[in-house]
Design an enzyme around this catalytic site. Structure first.
Site, mmCIF file in Angstrom:
data_model
loop_
_atom_site.group_PDB
_atom_site.id
_atom_site.type_symbol
_atom_site.label_atom_id
_atom_site.label_comp_id
_atom_site.label_asym_id
_atom_site.label_seq_id
_atom_site.Cartn_x
_atom_site.Cartn_y
_atom_site.Cartn_z
ATOM 1 N N GLU A 22 0.885 -1.160 0.000
ATOM 2 C CA GLU A 22 0.000 0.000 0.000
ATOM 3 C C GLU A 22 0.917 1.201 0.000
ATOM 4 O O GLU A 22 1.716 1.367 0.920
ATOM 5 C CB GLU A 22 -0.881 -0.037 1.257
ATOM 6 C CG GLU A 22 -2.033 0.932 1.180
ATOM 7 C CD GLU A 22 -2.040 1.889 2.338
ATOM 8 O OE1 GLU A 22 -2.367 1.473 3.446
ATOM 9 O OE2 GLU A 22 -1.685 3.059 2.114
ATOM 10 N N CYS B 238 -2.574 7.885 4.724
ATOM 11 C CA CYS B 238 -2.752 7.394 3.353
ATOM 12 C C CYS B 238 -4.053 7.911 2.754
ATOM 13 O O CYS B 238 -4.172 8.017 1.546
ATOM 14 C CB CYS B 238 -2.714 5.874 3.340
ATOM 15 S SG CYS B 238 -3.604 5.127 4.699
HETATM 16 P P1 NAP Z 1 9.586 3.577 3.443
HETATM 17 O O1 NAP Z 1 10.836 4.356 3.320
HETATM 18 O O2 NAP Z 1 9.008 3.066 2.185
HETATM 19 O O3 NAP Z 1 9.881 2.380 4.464
HETATM 20 C C1 NAP Z 1 8.870 1.488 4.923
HETATM 21 C C2 NAP Z 1 9.539 0.238 5.472
HETATM 22 O O4 NAP Z 1 10.094 -0.530 4.399
HETATM 23 C C3 NAP Z 1 10.692 0.506 6.415
HETATM 24 O O5 NAP Z 1 10.674 -0.510 7.394
HETATM 25 C C4 NAP Z 1 11.906 0.369 5.536
HETATM 26 O O6 NAP Z 1 13.027 -0.054 6.250
HETATM 27 C C5 NAP Z 1 11.495 -0.710 4.567
HETATM 28 N N1 NAP Z 1 12.094 -0.547 3.241
HETATM 29 C C6 NAP Z 1 11.872 0.484 2.385
HETATM 30 N N2 NAP Z 1 12.543 0.279 1.243
HETATM 31 C C7 NAP Z 1 13.198 -0.900 1.371
HETATM 32 C C8 NAP Z 1 14.073 -1.637 0.521
HETATM 33 N N3 NAP Z 1 14.380 -1.206 -0.702
HETATM 34 N N4 NAP Z 1 14.579 -2.801 0.978
HETATM 35 C C9 NAP Z 1 14.268 -3.250 2.216
HETATM 36 N N5 NAP Z 1 13.463 -2.590 3.066
HETATM 37 C C10 NAP Z 1 12.929 -1.418 2.662
HETATM 38 O O7 NAP Z 1 8.434 4.415 4.135
HETATM 39 P P2 NAP Z 1 8.454 5.365 5.424
HETATM 40 O O8 NAP Z 1 9.781 5.298 6.100
HETATM 41 O O9 NAP Z 1 7.287 5.009 6.207
HETATM 42 O O10 NAP Z 1 8.194 6.832 4.883
HETATM 43 C C11 NAP Z 1 8.842 7.371 3.748
HETATM 44 C C12 NAP Z 1 7.828 7.937 2.775
HETATM 45 O O11 NAP Z 1 6.869 6.929 2.450
HETATM 46 C C13 NAP Z 1 6.969 9.076 3.284
HETATM 47 O O12 NAP Z 1 7.597 10.317 3.172
HETATM 48 C C14 NAP Z 1 5.739 8.975 2.413
HETATM 49 O O13 NAP Z 1 5.949 9.657 1.205
HETATM 50 C C15 NAP Z 1 5.605 7.516 2.126
HETATM 51 N N6 NAP Z 1 4.553 6.869 2.960
HETATM 52 C C16 NAP Z 1 3.317 6.767 2.434
HETATM 53 C C17 NAP Z 1 2.313 6.184 3.169
HETATM 54 C C18 NAP Z 1 0.946 6.042 2.615
HETATM 55 O O14 NAP Z 1 0.127 5.415 3.251
HETATM 56 N N7 NAP Z 1 0.643 6.600 1.466
HETATM 57 C C19 NAP Z 1 2.564 5.692 4.459
HETATM 58 C C20 NAP Z 1 3.842 5.800 4.977
HETATM 59 C C21 NAP Z 1 4.836 6.387 4.200
HETATM 60 P P3 NAP Z 1 14.092 1.018 6.851
HETATM 61 O O15 NAP Z 1 13.313 2.044 7.584
HETATM 62 O O16 NAP Z 1 14.952 0.175 7.713
HETATM 63 O O17 NAP Z 1 14.773 1.567 5.660
#
Ligand code: NAP
Length: 525
Positions: A265, A302
């Site tokens: 998601e 979201c």
């Molecule tokens: P994220 O950077 O996508 O990370 C989410 C989880 O996935 C974390 O546990 C992260 O681990 C892991 N992860 C991400 N990329 C990975 C990869 N390539 N390989 C292995 N593990 C990976 O999301 P976030 O930290 O929650 O927030 C960053 C951005 O995501 C926000 O600024 C926003 O734009 C978006 N977001 C959107 C929603 C929505 O519902 N639309 C919700 C939350 C976030 P690590 O932290 O250890 O890297």
């Protein structure tokens, strides 16, 4: 509950093998105790081996026993509500009272899944009795039920540290399906994760279940997530976060020798379309309503209604003025992490560079990671020309789009990528336009709201929280609501079985009284 910072692998508390981290209080910039352990590929392997060992017994628990376990998790979550809410508040900068609501919601979700399990409808038990005399060929007895997929890896979200995290809907629905769970905790809230993890670990032990039914692990960087997705014993993955992260994990899983489903998601702007009659009748109410909902959770939701489109005409100025007033009175508040704050700042700059004008702003932030409430305006023509204006800005901003007429409104609707939700405000006089807009929205979203707002969201039987890409990677399955369990199930046919070899829900006389389809007719007999 005393936090130790250890990983929870089955019944064991496991110390760090790959360094440690401290939680951050984003409101003060101070680090919080204790040290939280990082694990690596070896811990991912240990958790998934245990989950696999647990699978045979857990997937065959009686429905009543599994439901009682889910109820116990709910009771235990509520018992730690105060300390869990306090820790979540420290680790996010969001108010503790908000988390009390989130914890209540998560506990209710576990209880609702307990009901789903007891009712057994999710099994889709089906009986096509033998027809030995059928001509020209006899029919053998065919019976079908859904079975759980196997160990599920869950990536907890940063933005709802309970309801979309360790003890959130993904975990509840996977456990309800009979699948053991390994949660990869989000590093933005490690203490909040540990409290929830210990609650589930205790419930597993008190229910007499195999310890591998639940594990909670944490790691630095991508290594741990990659190890979990690559592991040969994992059967499905859920993820809530960025499009980049979600798609990296999705692609990785498809490149395995045995590809597995990854339910991501990711991103949604949840557009709101205001038709002329509604604008004239309720412009100010809609403008204020959208602007205030966009501030919930500091815009880190979201379902945030990020883009508001209205046809220029009577009511538009009232809508605009009400939205500005709402935004201007909203104080800047701490965002979840420094990285999310910095991305927000970059993304609103992107709006400005691509033809959006700032028309309203809340008070200037005084602290480093406070997100300022912002309102932007642009035209329908510009949104059609510039795809980046149609993309998510994760934080407390709204983009108001002034469209020239209904035709342009429909053109913009067609230009959106997949969404979790879309909202339409319409009066009876808007019926013709509404009937043209609806099929466009139906193709692009999993939920259509009329004359209300995309938030708050109900967690119920009719809830759909999915949508075509990039809202999710699989629009056939919801991640919220009781149907979320379907992500972790697959059908098996039992053909020609003697009664005593059949799974209980398929036996003659329906001893569990679950809903079944017998010769095509629904019945509990
Ligand atoms: P994220 O950077 O996508 O990370 C989410 C989880 O996935 C974390 O546990 C992260 O681990 C892991 N992860 C991400 N990329 C990975 C990869 N390539 N390989 C292995 N593990 C990976 O999301 P976030 O930290 O929650 O927030 C960053 C951005 O995501 C926000 O600024 C926003 O734009 C978006 N977001 C959107 C929603 C929505 O519902 N639309 C919700 C939350 C976030 P690590 O932290 O250890 O890297």
């Amino acid at each position: 509950m005393k936090l130790t910072g250890e990983l929870l692998i089955g019944a064991a508390s496991v110390p760090a093998t790959a360094g440690t981290m401290k939680a951050l209080d984003p409101a003060t910039g101070e680090h919080l105790e204790p040290d939280f352990a990082f694990g690596g590929a070896a811990e991912a392997d240990r958790a998934l081996r245990l989950a696999d060992e647990a699978f045979d017994s857990y997937s065959h628990t009686g429905l009543a026993e599994r439901a009682a376990f889910l109820d116990l998790v709910a009771d235990k979550l509520e018992a730690v509500k105060g300390e869990l809410a306090a820790r979540a508040s420290l680790e996010t900068g969001l108010p503790a009272a908000q988390f009390e609501g989130e914890i209540t919601r998560s506990a209710a979700t576990f209880r609702k899944f307990a009901v789903v399990v007891r009712q057994g409808r999710f099994l889709q038990a089906t009986v096509d009795p033998a027809q030995p005399d059928r001509q020209p060929t006899p029919r053998m007895d065919h019976r079908l039920q859904k079975v759980p997929l196997g160990p599920v890896v869950i990536f907890g979200a940063s933005n709802f540290p309970v309801s979309y995290s360790v003890a959130g809907g993904d975990t509840a629905s996977a456990l309800a399906s009979g699948s053991p769970v390994v949660v990869k905790a989000h590093n933005a809230h490690p203490g909040t994760s540990e409290i929830q993890g210990r609650v589930i670990q205790e419930a597993v032990a008190e229910s007499g279940l195999h310890e591998g039914v639940f594990s909670l692990i944490r790691g630095a960087g991508n290594e741990i997530g990659e190890a979990l997705v690559d592991h040969p014993l994992v059967r499905a993955v859920t993820f809530t976060g960025s499009e980049g992260g979600g798609m990296a994990l999705y692609r990785r899983a498809q490149q395995r020798p045995d590809p597995i489903p990854v339910f991501t998601e990711m991103t949604s702007v949840n557009p709101t379309f205001v038709l002329p009659g509604a604008l004239a009748a309720r412009g100010a109410e809609i403008g204020a309503g959208i602007a205030s909902r966009a501030q919930y959770n500091v815009g880190q939701a979201c379902l945030k209604p990020a883009i508001l489109l209205a046809v220029d005409g009577p009511g538009f100025e009232e809508l605009r003025a009400a939205a500005i007033a709402e935004v201007e009175k909203t104080a800047a508040r701490t965002m979840l992490t420094p990285a999310i704050h910095d991305t927000y700042v970059r993304n609103v700059q992107r709006l400005e560079e691509n033809g959006a004008t700032r028309i309203g702003a809340g008070p200037t932030p005084v602290r480093g990671w406070d997100g300022q409430s912002l309102l932007y305006e642009t035209t329908g023509e510009q949104v059609l020309a510039e795809p980046s204006l149609r993309e998510e800005v994760f934080g407390p901003s709204v983009l108001l789009v002034r469209v020239t007429d209904v035709e342009q409104l429909l053109a913009v609707a067609r230009a959106f990528r997949g969404q979790l939700s879309a909202t339409m405000h319409a009066e009876p006089s808007d019926r013709a336009a509404a009937l043209r807009l609806l099929p466009i929205l139906e193709r692009r979203t999993g939920r259509i709201v009329v004359n209300a707002f995309s938030m708050p969201q109900e967690v119920s039987y009719g809830t759909v929280h999915t949508g075509p890409f990039p809202a999710t990677s699989d629009s056939r399955f919801t991640s919220v609501g009781m149907n979320a369990i379907d992500r972790f199930l697959r059908p098996v046919t039992y053909q020609g079985f003697p009664d005593d070899l059949l799974p209980e829900p398929l036996r003659e006389g329906n001893p569990l009284h679950v809903w079944r389809l017998v010769d095509g007719e629904p019945t509990r007999d």
